[in-house]
Write a protein that holds these residues in place. Structure first.
Motif, PDB file in Angstrom:
ATOM      1  N   PRO A   1      16.115  92.446  61.684  1.00 17.23           N
ATOM      2  CA  PRO A   1      15.908  92.192  60.252  1.00 17.23           C
ATOM      3  C   PRO A   1      14.423  92.099  59.922  1.00 17.23           C
ATOM      4  O   PRO A   1      13.571  91.902  60.793  1.00 17.23           O
ATOM      5  CB  PRO A   1      16.618  90.851  60.025  1.00 17.23           C
ATOM      6  N   VAL A   2      14.102  92.238  58.647  1.00 17.72           N
ATOM      7  CA  VAL A   2      12.714  92.179  58.186  1.00 17.72           C
ATOM      8  C   VAL A   2      12.585  91.070  57.155  1.00 17.72           C
ATOM      9  O   VAL A   2      13.580  90.610  56.570  1.00 17.72           O
ATOM     10  CB  VAL A   2      12.268  93.523  57.569  1.00 17.72           C
ATOM     11  N   ALA A   3      11.348  90.651  56.949  1.00 17.06           N
ATOM     12  CA  ALA A   3      11.034  89.635  55.941  1.00 17.06           C
ATOM     13  C   ALA A   3       9.621  89.904  55.436  1.00 17.06           C
ATOM     14  O   ALA A   3       8.727  90.231  56.220  1.00 17.06           O
ATOM     15  CB  ALA A   3      11.145  88.226  56.528  1.00 17.06           C
ATOM     16  N   PHE A   4       9.427  89.764  54.137  1.00 19.03           N
ATOM     17  CA  PHE A   4       8.120  89.975  53.508  1.00 19.03           C
ATOM     18  C   PHE A   4       7.466  88.616  53.292  1.00 19.03           C
ATOM     19  O   PHE A   4       7.943  87.802  52.486  1.00 19.03           O
ATOM     20  CB  PHE A   4       8.270  90.710  52.175  1.00 19.03           C
ATOM     21  N   ALA A   5       6.404  88.375  54.023  1.00 14.03           N
ATOM     22  CA  ALA A   5       5.707  87.098  53.880  1.00 14.03           C
ATOM     23  C   ALA A   5       4.929  87.031  52.582  1.00 14.03           C
ATOM     24  O   ALA A   5       4.803  85.958  51.977  1.00 14.03           O
ATOM     25  CB  ALA A   5       4.768  86.889  55.074  1.00 14.03           C
ATOM     26  N   HIS A   6       4.385  88.161  52.131  1.00 10.88           N
ATOM     27  CA  HIS A   6       3.599  88.193  50.896  1.00 10.88           C
ATOM     28  C   HIS A   6       4.474  88.732  49.765  1.00 10.88           C
ATOM     29  O   HIS A   6       5.100  89.786  49.904  1.00 10.88           O
ATOM     30  CB  HIS A   6       2.367  89.083  51.082  1.00 10.88           C
ATOM     31  N   ARG A   7       4.559  88.000  48.686  1.00 12.33           N
ATOM     32  CA  ARG A   7       5.367  88.357  47.523  1.00 12.33           C
ATOM     33  C   ARG A   7       6.854  88.495  47.885  1.00 12.33           C
ATOM     34  O   ARG A   7       7.575  89.311  47.310  1.00 12.33           O
ATOM     35  CB  ARG A   7       4.885  89.659  46.885  1.00 12.33           C
TER      36      ARG A   7
END
Length: 546
Positions: free
Chosen positions: A255-261
């Motif tokens: 899985p992925v996750a966006f730390a910024h915005r």
């Protein structure tokens, strides 16, 4: 233009509040991928990349004759080899790359024209003729004159060829980059092996980009990312046998996750608003990345008067630092000048980090004092010709090394997040007038401002609507104020800026003391009085007769 009798002076452009960015782009790393996941991504990227290369070739062949009908024909031809959505993304990317090459071709023509005009002007002057501040003089020797005359012919031939291509609509674009293609013939200079170059070349030519669609599930049907971070890809028709999910899709393991915005991205995904995705591979690090992008509604810019009501921070852009000085609403410098340095040597990632760090410190300083930022609206596209500055290679490299476009884009996007207005002013004469009118008055025993600090003051005053040049002193016919105040930074109608001079007892001249009457009573004359002054004057009677 304005004619002043001695020459033509350019008209200064009005200061404007720069509009905020129209889009957002964030990137994260694809972690925990299995060898099977990487193999599927490689096959999909290579297959779609081959289709994109063929479509770009056909788009360049169409030239200016390209139309909506030909676009539809290209898309239908690609749909059977991929899918309708992949075909739409490929044709749009090819058209955008053709347009970018077209704009670069036009800029190259302007650069050639500027070089030809400069060489022709210098060839028309006598050898050794001195130049001025605005235009260079003649060439230094007969040998240099002859060499430049030959270069003039070369540039004219190049200009004719470029004009012919531009009129015919022919452009030359390289998928993967012209520099990377040139490195294939200079592997030793690029410090690359053939295998390393091949990996980078293939990764740059892969195509794994999908445009977003509003109203579709999670904002994208081709590359889908769920709010939980699960990534799935719609496989092209020839690779449908690799699917591990229903409807011809392949779901990645990690899985992925966006730390910024991340919150903004999650809001768009959950509301099924369009989000574009792009998957890239870095062969040097062996890492896969996912980039998400979406458009933002245009932000209503505040009026210029409201933006600078609390003062501004004048910023002068230089090759290695940002010179900044705070100004109050009346145009007076406040506090000490600040300098935000950055180092532009090394790889592109290091340079970008240096620029972001310097801008972060500048923006945090402006946010603490609730100030707007005033910058020059610099554009060195007409200054890139090597003929403008002649042998001044260091100065040419200095101009070419200034990150004008990157600073402008970074500053606008980062300032919009903090709600800081950015005011763009005309860059004409800011350094010259700032050094002439502000560098010496701001110099003290503990502070020696540089020319760049004075330029920052000039930029800030122009953003506030004040004149850069200080008010000159009246003619020194006496020491009174009948000719007006000596210098005044605020306007005449601004209350509290210029008060009346306090009343000082005694005469207002320096020749006498504050109380000359007290000393006059006890003073004894040091000179002998003239005897004729004691005699009474009587007119002779004969002078009254006729």
């Amino acid at each position: 233009m304005i004619w002043l009798g001695v020459g033509v002076v350019r008209v200064l452009a009005e200061s404007i509040v720069v509009a905020g960015p129209a889009g957002v782009s964030v990137r994260t790393r694809l972690k925990h991928l299995t060898p099977g996941d990487e193999e599927v991504l490689r096959q999909v990227g290579a297959h779609l990349g081959s289709l994109a290369s063929a479509d770009l070739k056909q788009r360049c062949a169409d030239g200016t004759a390209h139309s909506a009908e030909s676009w539809a024909v290209h898309k239908r031809a690609l749909t059977g080899k991929s899918s309708s959505r992949w075909a739409g993304s490929i044709t749009k990317a090819s058209h955008d790359q053709w347009g970018l090459a077209r704009r670069g071709q036009h800029a190259h023509i302007q650069n050639l024209q500027a070089g030809i005009a400069m060489i022709s002007q210098r060839l028309s002057l006598p050898i050794g003729a001195k130049g001025s501040k605005r235009a260079p003089g003649g060439y230094g020797s007969q040998r240099e004159w002859f060499a430049k005359s030959r270069r003039l012919r070369v540039l004219q031939d190049r200009l004719d060829a470029q004009r012919a291509d531009y009129e015919a609509g022919r452009v030359r674009a390289v998928r993967g980059g012209k520099g990377r293609a040139r490195n294939r013939h200079h592997l030793s200079e690029a410090e690359l092996t053939q295998e390393q170059w091949r990996q980078g070349w293939e990764a740059a030519r892969w195509f794994l980009s999908a445009d977003g669609e509003s109203g579709k599930r999670f904002g994208n049907e081709t590359i889908r990312v769920t709010p939980g971070g699960d990534v799935s890809i719609k496989l092209p028709a020839p690779l449908a046998h690799l699917a591990n999910s229903p409807h011809g899709r392949y779901t990645l393991t990690g899985p992925v996750a966006f730390a910024h915005r991340g919150d903004e991205w999650a809001d768009r995904v959950t509301s099924d608003r369009a989000v574009a995705y792009r998957i890239t591979f870095d062969p040097e690090r062996g890492r896969w990345y996912l980039t998400a992008a979406w458009t933002t509604p245009p932000v209503q810019t505040v009026p210029l008067a409201a933006a600078v009501a609390g003062g501004v921070v004048g910023v002068d852009t230089n090759a290695d630092h940002l010179a900044a000085w705070r100004l109050d609403p009346h145009g007076n410098p406040v506090g000490e000048p600040r300098r935000f340095a950055y180092d532009l040597t090394g790889p592109a990632t290091h340079r970008d980090a240096q620029v972001r760090h310097a801008l972060t410190r500048l923006l945090h300083w402006a946010a603490r004092h609730h100030l707007a930022i005033a910058v020059e609206d610099l554009d060195f596209t007409a200054e890139t010709t090597r003929e403008k500055h002649g042998r001044r290679k260091r100065f040419r490299h200095l101009i070419a090394g200034m990150p004008v476009a990157k600073l402008r884009a970074r500053l606008v996007s980062m300032a919009a997040e903090l709600g800081i207005p950015v005011v763009a002013v005309d860059p004409a004469y800011t350094s010259r007038w700032g050094a002439r009118h502000w560098q010496k008055p701001l110099t003290t025993s503990r502070r020696t401002p540089t020319r760049h600090d004075a330029a920052a003051v000039a930029i800030g005053r122009r953003a506030l609507g004040h004149r850069i040049r200080r008010r000159t002193a009246p003619p020194p016919h006496d020491r009174s104020d009948r000719a007006g105040h000596r210098t005044a930074q605020a306007g005449h109608g601004t209350p509290g800026c210029e008060e009346t001079r306090p009343r000082t007892p005694g005469p207002r001249t320096r020749s006498a003391g504050p109380d000359p009457g007290r000393k006059r009573a006890t003073r004894t004359p040091n000179t002998v009085r003239d005897v004729r002054s004691e005699q009474e004057w009587i007119q002779h009677p004969l002078l009254l007769t006729e």
